[in-house]
Design a protein around this motif. Structure first.
Motif, PDB file in Angstrom:
ATOM      1  N   GLY A  40      27.466  54.819  39.434  1.00 23.35           N
ATOM      2  CA  GLY A  40      26.017  54.898  39.535  1.00 23.35           C
ATOM      3  C   GLY A  40      25.323  53.790  38.764  1.00 23.35           C
ATOM      4  N   LYS A  41      26.094  53.063  37.938  1.00 22.30           N
ATOM      5  CA  LYS A  41      25.502  51.958  37.163  1.00 22.30           C
ATOM      6  C   LYS A  41      26.378  50.721  37.349  1.00 22.30           C
ATOM      7  N   PRO A  42      26.356  50.123  38.549  1.00 20.91           N
ATOM      8  CA  PRO A  42      27.274  49.022  38.843  1.00 20.91           C
ATOM      9  C   PRO A  42      26.801  47.674  38.309  1.00 20.91           C
ATOM     10  N   ILE A  43      27.765  46.880  37.867  1.00 18.86           N
ATOM     11  CA  ILE A  43      27.510  45.485  37.521  1.00 18.86           C
ATOM     12  C   ILE A  43      28.654  44.670  38.121  1.00 18.86           C
ATOM     13  N   VAL A  44      28.299  43.623  38.871  1.00 13.81           N
ATOM     14  CA  VAL A  44      29.287  42.832  39.611  1.00 13.81           C
ATOM     15  C   VAL A  44      29.354  41.440  38.987  1.00 13.81           C
ATOM     16  N   LEU A  45      30.572  41.022  38.596  1.00 12.66           N
ATOM     17  CA  LEU A  45      30.778  39.745  37.909  1.00 12.66           C
ATOM     18  C   LEU A  45      31.415  38.750  38.879  1.00 12.66           C
ATOM     19  N   CYS A  46      30.769  37.598  39.056  1.00 15.04           N
ATOM     20  CA  CYS A  46      31.179  36.623  40.073  1.00 15.04           C
ATOM     21  C   CYS A  46      31.602  35.308  39.413  1.00 15.04           C
ATOM     22  N   HIS A  47      32.874  34.957  39.559  1.00 13.13           N
ATOM     23  CA  HIS A  47      33.455  33.777  38.926  1.00 13.13           C
ATOM     24  C   HIS A  47      33.037  32.485  39.618  1.00 13.13           C
ATOM     25  N   GLY A  48      33.371  31.357  38.975  1.00 12.53           N
ATOM     26  CA  GLY A  48      33.085  30.036  39.532  1.00 12.53           C
ATOM     27  C   GLY A  48      34.337  29.285  39.918  1.00 12.53           C
ATOM     28  N   PHE A  49      34.237  27.954  39.972  1.00 13.97           N
ATOM     29  CA  PHE A  49      35.343  27.054  40.353  1.00 13.97           C
ATOM     30  C   PHE A  49      35.814  26.291  39.119  1.00 13.97           C
ATOM     31  N   PRO A  50      37.113  26.101  38.949  1.00 15.81           N
ATOM     32  CA  PRO A  50      38.247  26.683  39.688  1.00 15.81           C
ATOM     33  C   PRO A  50      38.729  27.897  38.894  1.00 15.81           C
ATOM     34  N   GLU A  51      38.189  29.045  39.206  1.00 12.06           N
ATOM     35  CA  GLU A  51      38.371  30.190  38.314  1.00 12.06           C
ATOM     36  C   GLU A  51      38.980  31.401  39.011  1.00 12.06           C
ATOM     37  N   HIS A  52      38.708  32.561  38.456  1.00 11.32           N
ATOM     38  CA  HIS A  52      39.412  33.780  38.827  1.00 11.32           C
ATOM     39  C   HIS A  52      38.637  34.921  38.178  1.00 11.32           C
ATOM     40  N   ALA A  53      38.778  36.119  38.705  1.00 14.65           N
ATOM     41  CA  ALA A  53      38.171  37.294  38.084  1.00 14.65           C
ATOM     42  C   ALA A  53      38.534  37.398  36.595  1.00 14.65           C
ATOM     43  N   PHE A  54      39.719  36.892  36.237  1.00 15.18           N
ATOM     44  CA  PHE A  54      40.218  36.947  34.856  1.00 15.18           C
ATOM     45  C   PHE A  54      39.297  36.209  33.874  1.00 15.18           C
ATOM     46  N   SER A  55      38.441  35.334  34.377  1.00 21.12           N
ATOM     47  CA  SER A  55      37.523  34.604  33.484  1.00 21.12           C
ATOM     48  C   SER A  55      36.515  35.541  32.810  1.00 21.12           C
ATOM     49  N   TRP A  56      36.386  36.779  33.319  1.00 16.77           N
ATOM     50  CA  TRP A  56      35.453  37.766  32.747  1.00 16.77           C
ATOM     51  C   TRP A  56      36.154  38.766  31.822  1.00 16.77           C
ATOM     52  N   ARG A  57      37.416  38.491  31.447  1.00 16.34           N
ATOM     53  CA  ARG A  57      38.204  39.466  30.679  1.00 16.34           C
ATOM     54  C   ARG A  57      37.524  39.905  29.376  1.00 16.34           C
ATOM     55  N   HIS A  58      36.748  38.997  28.748  1.00 17.09           N
ATOM     56  CA  HIS A  58      36.101  39.335  27.471  1.00 17.09           C
ATOM     57  C   HIS A  58      34.860  40.208  27.665  1.00 17.09           C
ATOM     58  N   GLN A  59      34.269  40.165  28.843  1.00  9.58           N
ATOM     59  CA  GLN A  59      33.026  40.905  29.086  1.00  9.58           C
ATOM     60  C   GLN A  59      33.283  42.331  29.585  1.00  9.58           C
ATOM     61  N   ILE A  60      34.400  42.525  30.293  1.00 11.24           N
ATOM     62  CA  ILE A  60      34.627  43.801  30.987  1.00 11.24           C
ATOM     63  C   ILE A  60      34.612  45.004  30.037  1.00 11.24           C
ATOM     64  N   PRO A  61      35.428  45.014  28.955  1.00  9.75           N
ATOM     65  CA  PRO A  61      35.444  46.214  28.101  1.00  9.75           C
ATOM     66  C   PRO A  61      34.103  46.506  27.434  1.00  9.75           C
ATOM     67  N   VAL A  62      33.383  45.460  27.079  1.00 11.08           N
ATOM     68  CA  VAL A  62      32.085  45.624  26.415  1.00 11.08           C
ATOM     69  C   VAL A  62      31.069  46.251  27.376  1.00 11.08           C
ATOM     70  N   LEU A  63      31.091  45.808  28.632  1.00 13.61           N
ATOM     71  CA  LEU A  63      30.166  46.360  29.625  1.00 13.61           C
ATOM     72  C   LEU A  63      30.517  47.801  29.984  1.00 13.61           C
ATOM     73  N   VAL A  64      31.810  48.108  30.008  1.00 12.53           N
ATOM     74  CA  VAL A  64      32.230  49.502  30.254  1.00 12.53           C
ATOM     75  C   VAL A  64      31.712  50.400  29.134  1.00 12.53           C
ATOM     76  N   LYS A  65      31.866  49.918  27.903  1.00 10.42           N
ATOM     77  CA  LYS A  65      31.412  50.697  26.742  1.00 10.42           C
ATOM     78  C   LYS A  65      29.898  50.910  26.785  1.00 10.42           C
ATOM     79  N   ALA A  66      29.187  49.932  27.352  1.00 13.72           N
ATOM     80  CA  ALA A  66      27.721  50.034  27.466  1.00 13.72           C
ATOM     81  C   ALA A  66      27.297  50.917  28.641  1.00 13.72           C
ATOM     82  N   GLY A  67      28.285  51.492  29.358  1.00 17.15           N
ATOM     83  CA  GLY A  67      27.957  52.460  30.408  1.00 17.15           C
ATOM     84  C   GLY A  67      27.940  51.929  31.824  1.00 17.15           C
ATOM     85  N   TYR A  68      28.537  50.762  32.045  1.00 15.85           N
ATOM     86  CA  TYR A  68      28.538  50.165  33.389  1.00 15.85           C
ATOM     87  C   TYR A  68      29.850  50.396  34.131  1.00 15.85           C
TER      88      TYR A  68
END
Length: 299
Positions: free
Chosen positions: A20-48
């Motif tokens: 119900g509280k979605p946040i979508v993280l979109c990587h760049g070039f030449p990257e991968h979803a893994f580039s957001w590894r530092h943000q994911i746990p923090v955003l989950v903790k914030a309720g996303y």
């Protein structure tokens, strides 16, 4: 693996308990979803509910062979279809580099699906009087990598594919000393350079995730995003260029990408923050990036 918009996307997610509280993280070039590894746990903790796709052409996601399958209608259509898959009307979208370009344009093309915008490194791109590649060729010449990718299809792809590990090792650097541009095409030079400048952005085991992904996929799918810039210019001709959603723009002070001084004219509800880093903002300064994003989201 999720089937959307006639392709399969490799999607990573966390915090499904926050549905119900979605946040979508979109990587760049030449990257991968893994580039957001530092943000994911923090955003989950914030309720996303955090949704992180490898966009088409990347990772294990589909790599269509037609160049036009990577235009802005397809790239934004994938994100809309991803929201439909999860049953969400809208979401907060976060983009870095090319991902930021997709998020800005998603907000123009499908404004009802975006509630807030957070973009890193790449500001809003004003649609000028002439197609982007044509304009860049005149200003920067045929060796400028955007132009080269378009005018010499396949040449850079083959060199990057041959030197994937070295290219990515040389690309993901920080504190690179300023130097005059070398002759030749910058990306090709990077792929062939024996000695990188600056310092590594990430540890070897982290870089290995990017290397293994590109060794499997090759670079053509991701470079095809560049090959649609002029097509995108035409596709955006009749679109209202003003973004009304609340937006956060995060620049890296040492990034080669210039700031866009007229950003508020196109994004009136924007807040601008600069961090003392280069281009790979969320990987170079993860804690500071997280603080800026969380503080803004809380407002």
């Amino acid at each position: 693996m999720i089937s959307v918009n006639d392709v399969e996307l490799e999607v990573f997610e966390a915090g499904r308990q926050n549905a119900g509280k979605p946040i979508v993280l979109c990587h760049g070039f030449p990257e991968h979803a893994f580039s957001w590894r530092h943000q994911i746990p923090v955003l989950v903790k914030a309720g996303y509910h955090v949704i992180v796709p490898n966009q088409r052409g990347y990772g294990n996601s589909s790599r269509p062979t037609e160049v036009t399958d990577y235009d802005i209608e397809h790239l934004t259509g994938d994100l809309v279809a991803l929201l439909d898959h999860y049953g969400y009307e809208d979401a907060t979208f976060v983009g870095h580099d090319w991902g930021a370009n997709v998020v800005w344009n998603l907000t123009l093309l499908h404004p009802e699906r975006v509630n807030k915008v957070i973009n890193l490194a790449l500001p809003y791109q004003e649609r000028g009087e002439r197609p982007w590649i044509e304009f860049m060729e005149e200003i920067f010449g045929g060796d400028f990598y955007f132009v080269h990718f378009n005018r010499q299809p396949g040449v850079a792809d083959a060199i990057l594919d041959e030197n994937a590990s070295q290219f990515l090792h040389n690309m993901f650097r920080k504190n690179v000393p300023p130097a005059p541009p070398e002759p030749g095409m910058w990306m090709i030079n990077l792929a062939r350079a024996e000695e990188p400048f600056g310092e590594p952005v990430m540890a070897d085991d982290e870089l290995a995730v990017f290397v293994s992904a590109f060794e499997a996929s090759g670079f053509t799918g991701s470079i095809n995003w560049y090959r649609n810039l002029d097509r995108n210019w035409h596709l955006l001709a009749d679109v209202n260029p003003i973004i009304q959603q609340p937006a956060l723009m995060i620049y890296g002070e040492q990034d080669m990408i210039p700031k866009f001084e007229r950003l508020p004219a196109f994004v009136p509800n924007v807040e601008v923050v600069s961090l003392d880093c280069g281009h790979w903002i969320q990987q170079e300064m993860p804690e500071e990036t997280n603080q800026v994003i969380l503080k803004w989201l809380e407002q």
